[in-house]
Design a protein around this motif. Structure first.
Motif, PDB file in Angstrom:
ATOM      1  N   MET A 180       0.857  -1.148   0.126  1.00  0.00           N
ATOM      2  CA  MET A 180       0.109  -0.076  -0.022  1.00  0.00           C
ATOM      3  C   MET A 180       0.848   1.298  -0.029  1.00  0.00           C
ATOM      4  O   MET A 180       1.778   1.233   0.719  1.00  0.00           O
ATOM      5  N   SER A 181       0.656   2.319  -0.625  1.00  0.00           N
ATOM      6  CA  SER A 181       1.324   3.339  -0.857  1.00  0.00           C
ATOM      7  C   SER A 181       1.286   4.147   0.378  1.00  0.00           C
ATOM      8  O   SER A 181       0.138   4.410   1.055  1.00  0.00           O
ATOM      9  N   SER A 182       2.267   5.008   0.989  1.00  0.00           N
ATOM     10  CA  SER A 182       2.198   6.022   1.952  1.00  0.00           C
ATOM     11  C   SER A 182       1.821   7.047   1.654  1.00  0.00           C
ATOM     12  O   SER A 182       1.796   8.196   2.451  1.00  0.00           O
ATOM     13  N   ASN A 183       1.668   7.478   0.360  1.00  0.00           N
ATOM     14  CA  ASN A 183       1.307   8.793  -0.438  1.00  0.00           C
ATOM     15  C   ASN A 183      -0.210   8.932  -0.401  1.00  0.00           C
ATOM     16  O   ASN A 183      -0.858   8.211  -0.885  1.00  0.00           O
ATOM     17  N   PRO A 184      -0.724   9.765   0.763  1.00  0.00           N
ATOM     18  CA  PRO A 184      -1.996  10.034   0.806  1.00  0.00           C
ATOM     19  C   PRO A 184      -2.692  10.508  -0.147  1.00  0.00           C
ATOM     20  O   PRO A 184      -4.068   9.971  -0.449  1.00  0.00           O
ATOM     21  N   ILE A 185      -2.063  11.053  -1.151  1.00  0.00           N
ATOM     22  CA  ILE A 185      -2.795  11.715  -2.276  1.00  0.00           C
ATOM     23  C   ILE A 185      -3.223  10.758  -3.293  1.00  0.00           C
ATOM     24  O   ILE A 185      -4.167  10.708  -4.047  1.00  0.00           O
ATOM     25  N   GLN A 186      -2.389   9.353  -3.203  1.00  0.00           N
ATOM     26  CA  GLN A 186      -2.707   8.353  -4.251  1.00  0.00           C
ATOM     27  C   GLN A 186      -3.903   7.346  -3.774  1.00  0.00           C
ATOM     28  O   GLN A 186      -4.162   6.678  -4.432  1.00  0.00           O
ATOM     29  N   GLU A 187      -4.286   7.507  -2.552  1.00  0.00           N
ATOM     30  CA  GLU A 187      -5.421   6.783  -2.064  1.00  0.00           C
ATOM     31  C   GLU A 187      -6.842   7.223  -2.722  1.00  0.00           C
ATOM     32  O   GLU A 187      -7.652   6.648  -2.705  1.00  0.00           O
ATOM     33  N   LYS A 188      -7.023   8.507  -3.433  1.00  0.00           N
ATOM     34  CA  LYS A 188      -8.031   8.816  -3.937  1.00  0.00           C
ATOM     35  C   LYS A 188      -7.726   9.193  -5.598  1.00  0.00           C
ATOM     36  O   LYS A 188      -6.630   9.730  -5.865  1.00  0.00           O
ATOM     37  N   THR A 189      -8.678   8.834  -6.332  1.00  0.00           N
ATOM     38  CA  THR A 189      -8.282   9.221  -7.924  1.00  0.00           C
ATOM     39  C   THR A 189      -8.259  10.634  -8.023  1.00  0.00           C
ATOM     40  O   THR A 189      -7.376  10.964  -8.818  1.00  0.00           O
ATOM     41  N   LYS A 190      -9.039  11.423  -7.514  1.00  0.00           N
ATOM     42  CA  LYS A 190      -9.102  13.067  -7.838  1.00  0.00           C
ATOM     43  C   LYS A 190      -9.320  13.574  -6.507  1.00  0.00           C
ATOM     44  O   LYS A 190     -10.332  13.918  -6.255  1.00  0.00           O
ATOM     45  N   PRO A 191      -8.040  13.775  -5.935  1.00  0.00           N
ATOM     46  CA  PRO A 191      -8.229  14.614  -4.533  1.00  0.00           C
ATOM     47  C   PRO A 191      -8.945  16.213  -4.869  1.00  0.00           C
ATOM     48  O   PRO A 191      -8.638  16.616  -5.869  1.00  0.00           O
ATOM     49  N   THR A 192      -9.189  16.936  -3.872  1.00  0.00           N
ATOM     50  CA  THR A 192     -10.025  17.908  -4.149  1.00  0.00           C
ATOM     51  C   THR A 192      -9.093  19.084  -3.296  1.00  0.00           C
ATOM     52  O   THR A 192      -8.812  18.944  -2.205  1.00  0.00           O
ATOM     53  N   VAL A 193      -8.842  20.230  -4.092  1.00  0.00           N
ATOM     54  CA  VAL A 193      -8.060  21.163  -3.585  1.00  0.00           C
ATOM     55  C   VAL A 193      -8.878  22.595  -3.198  1.00  0.00           C
ATOM     56  O   VAL A 193      -9.878  22.828  -4.281  1.00  0.00           O
ATOM     57  N   VAL A 194      -8.844  23.318  -2.422  1.00  0.00           N
ATOM     58  CA  VAL A 194      -9.580  24.680  -2.265  1.00  0.00           C
ATOM     59  C   VAL A 194      -8.594  25.716  -2.784  1.00  0.00           C
ATOM     60  O   VAL A 194      -7.598  25.593  -1.902  1.00  0.00           O
ATOM     61  N   VAL A 195      -8.729  26.682  -3.418  1.00  0.00           N
ATOM     62  CA  VAL A 195      -8.154  27.594  -3.712  1.00  0.00           C
ATOM     63  C   VAL A 195      -8.709  29.053  -3.188  1.00  0.00           C
ATOM     64  O   VAL A 195      -9.747  29.452  -3.485  1.00  0.00           O
ATOM     65  N   THR A 196      -7.881  29.742  -2.373  1.00  0.00           N
ATOM     66  CA  THR A 196      -8.519  30.909  -1.983  1.00  0.00           C
ATOM     67  C   THR A 196      -8.131  32.215  -2.409  1.00  0.00           C
ATOM     68  O   THR A 196      -8.482  33.231  -1.974  1.00  0.00           O
ATOM     69  N   ARG A 197      -7.292  32.128  -3.782  1.00  0.00           N
ATOM     70  CA  ARG A 197      -6.721  33.292  -4.011  1.00  0.00           C
ATOM     71  C   ARG A 197      -7.920  34.263  -4.531  1.00  0.00           C
ATOM     72  O   ARG A 197      -9.089  33.725  -5.085  1.00  0.00           O
ATOM     73  N   ALA A 198      -7.771  35.466  -4.846  1.00  0.00           N
ATOM     74  CA  ALA A 198      -8.747  36.282  -5.475  1.00  0.00           C
ATOM     75  C   ALA A 198      -9.189  36.047  -6.676  1.00  0.00           C
ATOM     76  O   ALA A 198      -8.460  35.387  -7.443  1.00  0.00           O
ATOM     77  N   ALA A 199     -10.599  36.161  -7.095  1.00  0.00           N
ATOM     78  CA  ALA A 199     -11.056  35.521  -8.115  1.00  0.00           C
ATOM     79  C   ALA A 199     -10.464  36.125  -9.519  1.00  0.00           C
ATOM     80  O   ALA A 199     -10.278  35.247 -10.508  1.00  0.00           O
ATOM     81  N   ASN A 200      -9.771  37.378  -9.642  1.00  0.00           N
ATOM     82  CA  ASN A 200      -8.983  37.808 -10.754  1.00  0.00           C
ATOM     83  C   ASN A 200      -7.874  37.086 -11.098  1.00  0.00           C
ATOM     84  O   ASN A 200      -7.278  37.077 -11.898  1.00  0.00           O
ATOM     85  N   GLN A 201      -7.246  36.655  -9.938  1.00  0.00           N
ATOM     86  CA  GLN A 201      -5.879  36.175 -10.049  1.00  0.00           C
ATOM     87  C   GLN A 201      -6.176  34.592  -9.956  1.00  0.00           C
ATOM     88  O   GLN A 201      -5.223  33.649 -10.495  1.00  0.00           O
ATOM     89  N   GLY A 202      -7.101  34.039  -9.379  1.00  0.00           N
ATOM     90  CA  GLY A 202      -7.185  32.544  -9.436  1.00  0.00           C
ATOM     91  C   GLY A 202      -7.528  31.672 -10.567  1.00  0.00           C
ATOM     92  O   GLY A 202      -7.323  30.575 -10.705  1.00  0.00           O
TER      93      GLY A 202
END
Length: 250
Positions: free
Chosen positions: A1-23
């Motif tokens: 089993m991989s120790s890398n947590p990101i590989q446990e899900k096919t599409k991990p979810t990221v929240v982007v908080t940058r200003a809308a015009n820059q994001g």
């Protein structure tokens, strides 16, 4: 089993908080890497209280300065807007913090004289020269920026003309976010303000466990809130964030 947590899900979810015009570009790049993206801007970029009058006045007298120091891509945008409005063609020496800020000038064919390897104010102070002759520096920065740069330059003999080029504000209207429902794996914070405002808007309990910070100043704010930095990007800009996420994909 991989120790890398990101590989446990096919599409991990990221929240982007940058200003809308820059994001938009960041969101596109993160999506192209294979992440689900939730956009929740926690800052907006607004004109300073004087609506940019101080910056416009300073740009009208650019020949009075030996250096202009630009500390962010937002600062570059507002400075170049003022230059375009005035029609100035000749520039003093320009120092920047960050590769994205340098690109804003390079894209217009404007030469940047100095960019430190360490993309923070402290890095610029390590390489910025001592004054000789004309010791005037124009420093267009965000309202409520850290004082280390203008204070240290003044201590070294520079005559620093600091002007508010813009300010960051908390969005008045914003979408809800409940991480018990969204189950986001990561959140990207790109400035101390994004951290502060996220907590004010959504509560500390909704901060995803794995926090990606753009750089040491943001990381410091995260730690002040008794939160843990999962990864800090290097370089401290969007390219560093993308590289950080790419590395997590293994």
């Amino acid at each position: 089993m991989s120790s890398n947590p990101i590989q446990e899900k096919t599409k991990p979810t990221v929240v982007v908080t940058r200003a809308a015009n820059q994001g938009k570009v960041l969101i596109e790049e993160v999506t192209n890497l294979g992440f689900n993206v939730i956009s929740r801007p926690t800052i907006e970029i607004a004109l300073p209280d004087d609506q940019g009058a101080s910056l416009t006045n300073a740009v009208q007298s650019l020949s009075n300065y030996e250096w202009v120091i630009i500390t962010s891509s937002n600062g570059a945008t507002e400075f170049l807007k003022a230059v375009n409005k005035i029609g100035t063609q000749e520039f003093p020496k320009i120092a920047v913090i960050g590769s994205s800020t340098e690109r804003a000038f390079n894209n217009l064919g404007i030469r940047v004289s100095l960019r430190p390897k360490k993309q923070v104010a402290e890095g610029l102070l390590e390489v910025f020269p001592r004054p000789e002759g004309n010791n005037n520096v124009l420093l267009p920065i965000a309202k409520k920026s850290r004082e280390i740069l203008p204070r240290t330059l003044k201590e070294r003999g520079w005559n620093v003309h600091r002007v508010d080029a813009y300010k960051t504000i908390r969005p008045e209207h914003f979408l809800p976010f409940d991480n018990n429902e969204q189950c986001a794996d990561f959140v990207i914070f790109t400035s101390p303000s994004t951290v502060i405002n996220f907590i004010e808007m959504y509560g500390k309990e909704n901060v995803p466990k794995r926090i990606i910070s753009i750089g040491p100043v943001t990381s410091e704010e995260i730690k002040k809130r008794n939160l843990t930095v999962y990864r800090e990007s290097n370089p401290h800009d969007s390219t560093g964030i993308i590289q950080c996420l790419r590395d997590l994909l293994g």
